[in-house]
Enzyme design. Structure first.
Site: not given
Ligand code: TEU
Length: 579
Positions: A225, A279
């Site tokens: 993440d 990610e």
């Molecule tokens: O995601 C980060 C991400 O790319 C997006 O969710 C972003 O934070 C958001 O859309 C900004 O507008 C990861 C996870 O996949 C997500 O589900 C979590 O909420 C986030 O990190 C925090 O752990």
């Protein structure tokens, strides 16, 4: 003898110098380059006990379904103990299973059930932040002198305000005052997700021990993440005005990122045969490529958000064109042989792929879903499917704000409206971009709650189109989206030409048709995708004459290419090959 040792020493120093790579390596074959990943968001997959929340036993009950589909690897979104401020992306205990999802025994059974069917499992590693309810944070917050203080990032305020102007993705300042010492802790996401301090070697060792714990159980790797955020600029400079709306580009690729990933690789990952996918939210193509260069020994794969998020500007969805989109696939496949791309169109943070890239109207939902399946599984790279896409699930039509669950929407609501945006406009934007579209429960049947739960309620409403769009209906229909995926997955399996073959976009400027070839040692494939609701006469090179049909999303399609013009129906997808 002495001389020989000296030579070996010299050679190994040369090889370990970052810029002095051996020139002999070419694309190495690896299992994770060849296989297809299926992401499960456990909360929404299958509920086994009627509480309206999906769980591990629910997933275990559907393993034959996954095996029947033909995927190779399951990526499980967080299953760890969590107070669920962000559906498990806020972890309270990294070595315990979330109570709503079940027990460690349920996890072990799920893993064993997958292995029995020859399916691997990767899990989510969420270590940029933890939950504020993690014991480390409770200790850290209690006093400046506590040994856990440095597990998190604390700074004194400036003139009675936060230490700098960093904003949180989930609304407001990224700093929160807490504890008896009047200091602020950093949280890029919700207040309940304090960022961990990777500068502290003890914290890093804790992370490695967590990784080993799960690897020793037999998991096959990690999806990491927001991994480029773990190293921060310790000066914490204010964001300039331009960065305030998209701070992710300032929050990523801090000065020690590569050092940390190399350490993690040498201390943990190198000791196992596993895959890692980072990610990379907030990374340019160049920076992202540094993470996955196999000579650097950091991580294997990266999700770059360009393709999945094209045109998205926070909650707004701007227009985009097909040539712009195609160029993003090309950038990835243009990487040299030391990199391997990923292909993903959707996940739990994005709208449903059919609603964004296809056409979710009754006329074109099925052909456009099949077209996207073909795109996903014939592009170059490790393909990531998201649960429900195999049956063509679509966006939910949200009509009121209280229908959303997402912390991102709840956290930003006041701020967006205060900036002068009308609720109607915000809602219309979220109906395109919102994260909850992908999180509505999996639709298993036309029974109540779409067969997701036996209870009367589910944690997020089931999309009312479940009566028509569901697994049972798709399994019974040989021409269904599910069966199209199944066929494509079977065509791809073990097919080196389709997996490792070169990628060439043959009509990059075409506004409706995405057309490309995949050329391997033994065969060449031609993929034609009409991504529009119009008929198109597509001109192809004479060299494709006599190419034969492998599969198409319309069954009356001619079997062999006879002329240089292919008459394509709206949303038609055709795969031809030379042999
Ligand atoms: O995601 C980060 C991400 O790319 C997006 O969710 C972003 O934070 C958001 O859309 C900004 O507008 C990861 C996870 O996949 C997500 O589900 C979590 O909420 C986030 O990190 C925090 O752990």
């Amino acid at each position: 003898m002495k001389k020989r040792w000296l030579a070996v020493l010299l050679l190994s120093t040369m090889l370990s110098t970052e810029k002095n790579y051996a020139q002999t390596t070419s694309t190495q074959k690896k299992w994770w380059k060849e296989q297809v990943v299926y992401q499960i968001y456990p909360r929404s997959f299958k509920d086994s006990d009627g509480d309206g929340i999906g769980d591990l036993k629910g997933i275990t009950s559907q393993l034959d379904y996954l095996a029947q589909l033909g995927i190779d690897i399951v990526w499980l979104s967080p299953h760890f103990d969590s107070p669920n401020a962000d559906n498990g992306y806020d972890i309270r205990d990294y070595k315990k299973v979330m109570t709503e999802f079940g027990t460690m025994k349920d996890f072990d059974e799920l893993l064993a059930g997958l292995k029995k069917r020859g399916i691997k499992m990767i899990i989510d590693l969420v270590v940029n932040h933890s939950s504020d309810e993690h014991q480390w944070f409770q200790e850290s917050k209690s006093s400046k002198l506590n040994p856990y203080r440095d597990y998190y990032i604390w700074r004194p305020g400036k003139d009675g305000h936060a230490p700098n102007n960093y904003t949180s993705f989930f609304g407001g300042s990224a700093w929160e005052k807490a504890g008896p010492d009047g200091e602020y802790y950093l949280h890029y996401f919700a207040k309940k997700q304090p960022d961990l301090n990777w500068e502290n070697p003890k914290l890093r060792e804790e992370v490695y021990s967590i990784m080993k714990f799960w690897l020793d159980k037999g998991v096959d790797g990690f999806r990491m993440d927001v991994i480029p955020m773990i190293s921060k600029d310790q000066q914490f400079p204010d964001l300039d005005a331009a960065s305030l709306t998209h701070p992710e580009f300032k929050y990523t690729f801090g000065p020690r990122l590569h050092e940390y990933l190399k350490e993690m690789n040498s201390k943990v990952l190198s000791k196992y045969d596993v895959m890692t996918v980072g990610e990379v939210f907030g990374g340019t193509a160049d920076k992202t490529a540094l993470l996955t260069d196999e000579r650097r020994k950091e991580i294997d794969l990266a999700f770059s958000f360009d393709v999945a998020r094209i045109g998205r500007d926070n909650w707004k969805q701007n227009n985009w064109t097909l040539p712009e989109w195609k160029a993003m696939f090309k950038t990835q496949s243009d990487l040299d042989s030391y990199h391997w791309p990923t292909v993903f169109l959707a996940n739990h943070d994005n709208p449903r792929m059919i609603s964004k890239f296809g056409d979710d109207s009754p006329t074109f939902r099925i052909p456009s879903a099949k077209l996207l399946a073909m795109l996903l599984l014939t592009q170059k790279g490790t393909a990531f499917m998201y649960q429900g896409d195999e049956i063509g699930m679509t966006n939910y039509r949200f009509t009121a704000f209280d229908q959303f669950d997402d912390v991102e929407i709840k956290g930003n609501y006041k701020q967006v409206l205060a900036s002068g945006v009308s609720p109607e406009k915000y809602l219309a934007g979220l109906n395109k971009t919102g994260r909850d579209h992908a999180r509505t429960p999996m639709q298993w049947s036309s029974e109540k709650q779409g067969g997701f739960t036996s209870g009367d309620k589910s944690w997020l409403a089931v999309n009312p189109n479940y009566k028509e769009i569901n697994v049972k209906a798709d399994l019974e229909n040989p021409n269904s989206i599910f069966n199209f995926y199944k066929q494509l997955l079977a065509i791809r399996k073990g097919n080196d030409d389709l997996i490792y073959g070169d990628y060439k976009d043959i009509a990059p400027e075409h506004k409706e048709v995405f057309a490309y070839t995949r050329t391997g040692k033994n065969n060449e494939y031609l993929v034609l995708l009409n991504m529009s609701d119009k008929k198109v006469n597509f001109n192809i090179d004479g060299k494709f004459k006599n190419y034969k049909l492998v599969i198409a999303n319309k069954y009356e399609k001619m079997n062999t290419v006879h002329s240089t013009v292919v008459e394509m129906e709206p949303w038609e997808a055709i795969l031809y090959d030379r042999n």
